[in-house]
Design a protein around this motif. Structure first.
Motif, short mmCIF file in Angstrom:
data_model
loop_
_atom_site.label_atom_id
_atom_site.label_comp_id
_atom_site.label_asym_id
_atom_site.label_seq_id
_atom_site.Cartn_x
_atom_site.Cartn_y
_atom_site.Cartn_z
N VAL A 18 0.84 -1.21 0.00
CA VAL A 18 0.00 0.00 0.00
C VAL A 18 0.86 1.25 0.00
CG1 VAL A 18 -1.66 1.32 1.36
CG2 VAL A 18 -1.95 -1.15 1.11
N LEU A 19 1.91 1.27 0.83
CA LEU A 19 2.79 2.44 0.90
C LEU A 19 3.54 2.64 -0.42
CD1 LEU A 19 4.02 4.73 2.54
CD2 LEU A 19 5.70 3.11 3.45
N GLY A 20 4.01 1.55 -1.00
CA GLY A 20 4.75 1.66 -2.26
C GLY A 20 3.90 2.22 -3.38
N PHE A 21 2.69 1.67 -3.56
CA PHE A 21 1.81 2.18 -4.60
C PHE A 21 1.35 3.60 -4.29
CE2 PHE A 21 0.91 -2.47 -5.38
CZ PHE A 21 1.57 -2.50 -6.60
N GLY A 22 1.22 3.90 -2.99
CA GLY A 22 0.83 5.25 -2.62
C GLY A 22 1.87 6.28 -3.01
N LEU A 23 3.15 5.95 -2.81
CA LEU A 23 4.22 6.88 -3.18
C LEU A 23 4.27 7.09 -4.69
CD1 LEU A 23 7.12 5.78 -0.78
CD2 LEU A 23 5.73 7.85 -0.66
N VAL A 24 4.08 6.03 -5.46
CA VAL A 24 4.07 6.16 -6.92
C VAL A 24 2.89 7.03 -7.36
CG1 VAL A 24 3.84 4.91 -9.10
CG2 VAL A 24 5.28 3.98 -7.28
N ALA A 25 1.74 6.81 -6.74
CA ALA A 25 0.56 7.62 -7.08
C ALA A 25 0.78 9.09 -6.71
CB ALA A 25 -0.67 7.08 -6.35
N LEU A 26 1.42 9.34 -5.57
CA LEU A 26 1.72 10.71 -5.17
C LEU A 26 2.64 11.39 -6.16
CD1 LEU A 26 1.59 13.02 -3.10
CD2 LEU A 26 3.49 11.92 -1.88
N SER A 47 6.96 29.29 -11.10
CA SER A 47 8.07 29.06 -10.18
C SER A 47 7.71 28.06 -9.09
CB SER A 47 8.51 30.39 -9.55
OG SER A 47 7.48 30.92 -8.73
N LEU A 48 6.43 28.00 -8.72
CA LEU A 48 5.99 27.02 -7.72
C LEU A 48 5.97 25.60 -8.30
CD1 LEU A 48 3.01 28.93 -6.02
CD2 LEU A 48 5.29 28.47 -5.06
N GLY A 49 5.77 25.48 -9.59
CA GLY A 49 5.69 24.15 -10.20
C GLY A 49 7.03 23.46 -10.32
N ARG A 50 8.11 24.27 -10.50
CA ARG A 50 9.43 23.65 -10.69
C ARG A 50 9.88 22.82 -9.49
NH1 ARG A 50 10.30 28.43 -13.69
NH2 ARG A 50 11.04 29.56 -11.85
N PRO A 51 9.74 23.27 -8.25
CA PRO A 51 10.18 22.45 -7.11
C PRO A 51 9.41 21.13 -6.95
CG PRO A 51 9.92 24.74 -6.45
CD PRO A 51 9.32 24.62 -7.81
N LEU A 52 8.18 21.11 -7.49
CA LEU A 52 7.39 19.88 -7.37
C LEU A 52 7.99 18.73 -8.16
CD1 LEU A 52 3.73 21.25 -7.61
CD2 LEU A 52 4.92 20.42 -5.57
N ARG A 53 8.76 19.06 -9.24
CA ARG A 53 9.34 18.00 -10.07
C ARG A 53 10.62 17.44 -9.49
NH1 ARG A 53 7.51 21.59 -14.20
NH2 ARG A 53 9.60 22.50 -14.42
N ALA A 54 11.23 18.14 -8.55
CA ALA A 54 12.53 17.71 -8.04
C ALA A 54 12.52 16.33 -7.35
CB ALA A 54 13.09 18.77 -7.08
N PRO A 55 11.54 16.05 -6.46
CA PRO A 55 11.58 14.76 -5.75
C PRO A 55 10.86 13.62 -6.46
CG PRO A 55 9.85 16.10 -4.81
CD PRO A 55 10.47 16.91 -5.92
N LEU A 56 10.39 13.86 -7.70
CA LEU A 56 9.58 12.83 -8.37
C LEU A 56 10.33 11.53 -8.56
CD1 LEU A 56 7.62 14.89 -11.06
CD2 LEU A 56 6.88 14.11 -8.81
N ALA A 57 11.57 11.61 -9.04
CA ALA A 57 12.34 10.38 -9.30
C ALA A 57 12.57 9.59 -8.02
CB ALA A 57 13.68 10.74 -9.95
N LEU A 58 12.85 10.31 -6.94
CA LEU A 58 13.08 9.64 -5.66
C LEU A 58 11.82 8.95 -5.15
CD1 LEU A 58 14.97 9.03 -3.31
CD2 LEU A 58 14.31 11.21 -2.28
N LEU A 59 10.67 9.65 -5.28
CA LEU A 59 9.42 9.06 -4.83
C LEU A 59 9.08 7.80 -5.62
CD1 LEU A 59 7.14 12.20 -4.30
CD2 LEU A 59 8.00 10.65 -2.54
N VAL A 60 9.24 7.85 -6.93
CA VAL A 60 8.94 6.68 -7.77
C VAL A 60 9.86 5.52 -7.41
CG1 VAL A 60 8.96 5.79 -10.12
CG2 VAL A 60 7.98 8.04 -9.65
N LEU A 61 11.16 5.80 -7.27
CA LEU A 61 12.12 4.75 -6.94
C LEU A 61 11.80 4.12 -5.59
CD1 LEU A 61 14.71 3.19 -7.55
CD2 LEU A 61 16.01 5.07 -6.50
N LEU A 62 11.52 4.96 -4.59
CA LEU A 62 11.21 4.44 -3.26
C LEU A 62 9.91 3.63 -3.28
CD1 LEU A 62 11.97 4.33 -0.30
CD2 LEU A 62 10.74 6.48 0.06
N GLY A 63 8.91 4.12 -4.02
CA GLY A 63 7.64 3.40 -4.11
C GLY A 63 7.79 2.04 -4.76
N VAL A 64 8.56 1.98 -5.85
CA VAL A 64 8.79 0.70 -6.54
C VAL A 64 9.53 -0.28 -5.64
CG1 VAL A 64 10.00 -0.39 -8.45
CG2 VAL A 64 8.68 1.68 -8.85
N LEU A 65 10.55 0.20 -4.92
CA LEU A 65 11.30 -0.69 -4.02
C LEU A 65 10.41 -1.25 -2.92
CD1 LEU A 65 14.71 1.22 -3.67
CD2 LEU A 65 14.28 -0.93 -4.87
#
Length: 302
Positions: A18-26, A47-65
């Motif tokens: 549940v946590l893994g799929f939740g992080l990918v969905a987030l 300018s507010l949208g740019r910081p939102l893209r920064a942690p995306l790769a980390l969230l997806v990787l953590l969710g998949v793991l």
């Protein structure tokens, strides 16, 4: 004893999944939001949208793991989705309700899956065919208890059981009982092996019970060696001598819980049924596989 069967639970796998799929969905939601902000005319919103893209790769990787770890921790019996033609399909059910048991199409296992029809209303040879080995053992133990012989487990699953006089008897077992599930005929080799167990225990009496029958040479050997060979007809005769309430009690004991699903003799877990489209015979496998590799054949039952 036979009534101490345990069922396997999901453990930590479900929260991790549940946590893994939740992080990918987030991560997906944040990506969509950042793209929406990037398309606006306001420089502040862009300018507010740019910081939102920064942690995306980390969230997806953590969710998949986390999802992979959660999947790896699941017992094999929980993998119910077919994987395509010819692949193995796991047949499981967490409920004892026979209506809710599921079968994969065209597996040819409908006659073997005992949860698909209601229990028998009265004692017959079909009851023995319906139930797994641990339920059969529980019925035998209770039947002898009603006759004044209490059972004491020797510690081996599906192994011999000592029978003691309930009261007023010697301070030692009076017989050794071995219950064999009715999956065909009991041959002379099994009777001979049981005779050795009786002799090693120092007892003079042994009772080998089966819901099926014995081969002629096994029956002769048992008679010569002082082994009580109790087949299905003999068990039904003994059950018929009990009072109606006692017969009802024994029938309820036979159909208790997931009576149709075998119990692993090594782990005490309920087993799961597998079917293959590659010509292999279907098997009952332990829910703790591959750590436990104990299997049983699936016997078709009419």
């Amino acid at each position: 004893m036979a009534d101490d069967a345990r069922t396997r639970t999901a453990g930590p796998s479900r929260p991790l999944l549940v946590l893994g799929f939740g992080l990918v969905a987030l991560a997906g939601v944040m990506l969509l939001l950042s793209l929406a902000l990037a398309g606006t005319e306001s420089a502040t919103l862009r300018s507010l949208g740019r910081p939102l893209r920064a942690p995306l790769a980390l969230l997806v990787l953590l969710g998949v793991l986390l999802a992979l770890v959660g999947h790896a921790l699941r017992p094999r019996g929980q993998d119910q989705e077919p994987q395509g033609a010819g692949a193995t399909t796991w047949l499981v059910g967490d409920s004892t309700d026979f209506v809710r048991s599921a079968l994969a199409p065209d597996t040819g296992l409908a006659s073997a899956h005992r949860g698909l029809r209601p229990p028998e209303p009265a004692w017959s040879s079909r009851v023995f065919r319906d139930i797994e080995w641990e339920r059969f053992e529980a019925v035998c133990v209770r039947l002898f208890a009603l006759a004044g012989l209490r059972a004491q487990d020797t510690g081996a699953a599906a192994g011999p059981i000592e029978l003691w006089q309930s009261s007023g008897g010697p301070d030692r077992p009076v017989a050794l009982l071995l219950c064999r599930h009715p999956a065909g005929l009991v041959g002379i080799d099994e009777v001979r092996a049981f005779r050795h167990q009786v002799a090693a225990s120092g007892l003079r009496r042994g009772i080998l019970a089966t819901g099926g029958s014995f081969t002629p040479d096994a029956q002769r050997f048992a008679s010569e060696q002082g082994i009580d060979a109790l087949d299905g007809a003999g068990l039904l005769q003994r059950i018929g001598l009990r009072t109606p309430p006692q017969q009802s009690e024994l029938l309820q004991l036979a159909y208790q819980g997931e009576y149709w699903r075998p119990t692993c003799v090594r782990c005490g877990l309920k087993m799961v049924e597998s079917a293959s489209g590659r010509g292999r015979e279907p098997l009952w496998t332990c829910a703790d596989a591959p750590r436990c590799r104990f299997t049983l054949p699936v016997h078709a039952r009419d």
